[in-house]
Design a protein around this motif. Structure first.
Motif, short mmCIF file in Angstrom:
data_model
loop_
_atom_site.label_atom_id
_atom_site.label_comp_id
_atom_site.label_asym_id
_atom_site.label_seq_id
_atom_site.Cartn_x
_atom_site.Cartn_y
_atom_site.Cartn_z
N PRO A 133 -12.03 10.04 7.08
CA PRO A 133 -10.41 10.37 7.55
C PRO A 133 -10.64 11.77 6.65
O PRO A 133 -9.68 12.81 7.20
N LEU A 134 -10.83 11.72 5.36
CA LEU A 134 -10.53 12.91 4.61
C LEU A 134 -11.34 14.49 5.30
O LEU A 134 -11.77 14.99 3.71
N THR A 135 -12.79 14.37 5.52
CA THR A 135 -13.44 15.07 6.09
C THR A 135 -13.24 15.50 7.14
O THR A 135 -12.61 15.55 8.38
N ASP A 136 -14.18 17.35 7.68
CA ASP A 136 -13.85 17.91 8.77
C ASP A 136 -14.63 16.71 9.93
O ASP A 136 -13.91 17.19 11.19
N ALA A 137 -15.26 15.83 9.61
CA ALA A 137 -15.43 14.89 11.27
C ALA A 137 -14.87 14.20 11.58
O ALA A 137 -14.77 13.95 12.95
N PHE A 138 -13.42 14.36 10.99
CA PHE A 138 -12.16 13.88 11.61
C PHE A 138 -10.94 14.54 11.73
O PHE A 138 -10.43 15.30 11.09
N ASN A 139 -11.31 15.31 13.14
CA ASN A 139 -10.34 16.10 13.67
C ASN A 139 -9.90 15.78 14.91
O ASN A 139 -10.25 15.19 15.86
N SER A 140 -9.14 17.38 15.41
CA SER A 140 -8.28 16.79 17.13
C SER A 140 -9.29 16.12 17.97
O SER A 140 -8.60 15.00 18.58
N GLU A 174 2.79 5.07 8.53
CA GLU A 174 3.64 5.58 7.84
C GLU A 174 3.32 7.49 8.88
O GLU A 174 3.78 8.10 8.96
N SER A 175 2.10 7.26 8.55
CA SER A 175 2.05 8.11 10.19
C SER A 175 2.06 8.68 11.27
O SER A 175 2.25 9.48 11.74
N LEU A 176 2.53 7.56 11.99
CA LEU A 176 2.95 7.58 13.24
C LEU A 176 4.54 7.83 13.30
O LEU A 176 4.90 8.28 13.97
N PHE A 177 4.69 6.96 12.02
CA PHE A 177 6.02 7.76 12.25
C PHE A 177 7.09 9.45 11.28
O PHE A 177 7.40 9.71 12.05
N LEU A 178 5.38 9.77 10.51
CA LEU A 178 5.72 11.46 10.38
C LEU A 178 5.29 12.53 11.58
O LEU A 178 5.87 13.56 11.63
N THR A 179 5.24 11.80 12.23
CA THR A 179 4.73 12.27 13.90
C THR A 179 5.11 12.20 14.91
O THR A 179 4.98 12.87 16.28
N GLY A 180 6.01 11.52 14.13
CA GLY A 180 6.55 11.31 15.84
C GLY A 180 6.56 9.76 16.82
O GLY A 180 7.12 9.98 18.37
N ILE A 181 5.40 9.83 16.60
CA ILE A 181 4.70 8.03 17.83
C ILE A 181 4.63 7.02 17.86
O ILE A 181 4.89 6.59 16.84
N HIS A 182 5.57 6.63 18.59
CA HIS A 182 6.00 4.86 18.72
C HIS A 182 3.93 4.13 18.98
O HIS A 182 3.62 4.68 19.52
N PRO A 183 4.49 3.07 18.43
CA PRO A 183 3.10 3.02 17.36
C PRO A 183 2.13 1.70 18.82
O PRO A 183 1.17 1.78 19.28
N GLN A 184 3.01 1.10 19.35
CA GLN A 184 3.02 1.58 20.85
C GLN A 184 2.26 1.53 22.02
O GLN A 184 2.22 1.38 23.90
N LEU A 195 -1.55 14.34 19.24
CA LEU A 195 -2.71 13.81 18.31
C LEU A 195 -3.30 14.73 17.03
O LEU A 195 -3.27 14.74 16.80
N MET A 196 -2.59 16.22 17.68
CA MET A 196 -3.45 17.14 16.61
C MET A 196 -1.97 17.05 15.59
O MET A 196 -2.83 17.08 14.29
N ALA A 197 -1.34 16.83 15.86
CA ALA A 197 -0.59 16.50 14.12
C ALA A 197 -0.85 15.58 14.38
O ALA A 197 -0.22 15.41 12.11
#
Length: 271
Positions: A133-140, A174-184, A195-197
């Motif tokens: 996840p912390l590499t450029d291979a994981f991108n939008s 945590e990530s879904l909360f910070l991007t305002g995405i409902h987990p379901q 998704l980009m965010a």
């Protein structure tokens, strides 16, 4: 369960003590954890210099010129670099000895692993892993492709190792909360801009957790015995029934894939 930041903190902790040192012995007290421990292959590494300690997903890799030791902490494993004379504790299963010190694996639930791989050979446990996840291979672009035709909940998708490794339950919440995405929310219904965010936020959350020393969990402590501190910064994980730190709405909790998912119904509205 130790997640990627906790494993990365362990990697940094043991690297300082092991890199450049010679393996003087490998002691296996328990022949099987999650899988059989390849004792004969591990013994071949005695006398070898540890070149570096790397990480792939939640696996630590102790690298030598003729082979690698692969360690997974499982549900409850921990590593300590201690004096070889230190008294054994219950569930101390494996020692990698470097003279008067040892790297000791303790694993109460025995769901961890100690494996062996040849140099320049990918072990089967790595075969289906997605990008770090912390590499450029994981991108939008990658995440959009992975989500395009998937109806599964977005939380389950970002926790799927073939999609991206190491986004465990804590950091998915945590990530879904910070991007305002409902987990379901079905993955193929998450807007592109979300998704980009999400990609950006996952990287930020994991990096922050690593910087702060890993999350404090009952089954995890750093190699120096100190707990992590990221738990002080959690917005939703483990806080079901409490008030949202942003809007003071009561946080709700559902089960997704056997895991607790905590969210704010106002900050993370259903699509």
């Amino acid at each position: 369960m130790p997640e990627l930041p906790e494993v990365e903190v362990s990697r940094m902790g043991v690297s300082e003590h092991l890199t450049g040192k010679t393996i003087t012995d490998i002691v296996v007290r328990t022949p099987k954890l999650r899988w059989d421990i390849p004792q004969q292959q591990l013994q071949s590494l005695i006398g070898q210099t540890i070149l570096r300690i790397s990480r792939r997903a939640k696996y630590l890799v102790i690298e030598t010129a003729i082979g690698h030791i692969i360690i997974h902490l499982g549900m409850s494993g921990s590593l300590r670099v201690i004096a070889a004379s230190t008294a054994l504790k219950k569930h101390d299963h494996v020692d990698v000895c470097i003279g008067d010190k040892v790297l000791r694996l303790n694993d109460p639930r025995r769901f961890g692993a100690v494996l062996f791989s040849e140099p320049d050979t990918e072990h089967s446990v790595f075969a289906k892993l997605g990008p770090e996840p912390l590499t450029d291979a994981f991108n939008s672009e990658h995440l959009m492709v992975m989500c395009n035709k998937r109806k599964a909940a977005i939380k389950q998708v970002i926790m799927d190792n073939p999609v991206v490794v190491g986004v465990g339950n804590i950091y998915a919440n945590e990530s879904l909360f910070l991007t305002g995405i409902h987990p379901q929310t079905p993955a193929n219904q998450v807007p592109v801009e979300k998704l980009m965010a999400l990609v950006v936020v996952i990287k930020q959350v994991l990096a922050a957790a690593i910087k702060q020393g890993g999350t404090t969990l009952k089954d995890f402590s750093q190699t120096d015995g100190k707990p992590g501190y990221f738990a002080q910064s959690l917005y939703v994980y483990g806080r079901g029934g409490e008030k949202c730190l942003r809007c003071e709405t009561v946080l709700e909790e559902v089960k997704l894939g056997q895991r607790a998912s905590v969210f704010c119904p106002v900050c993370q509205p259903k699509q």
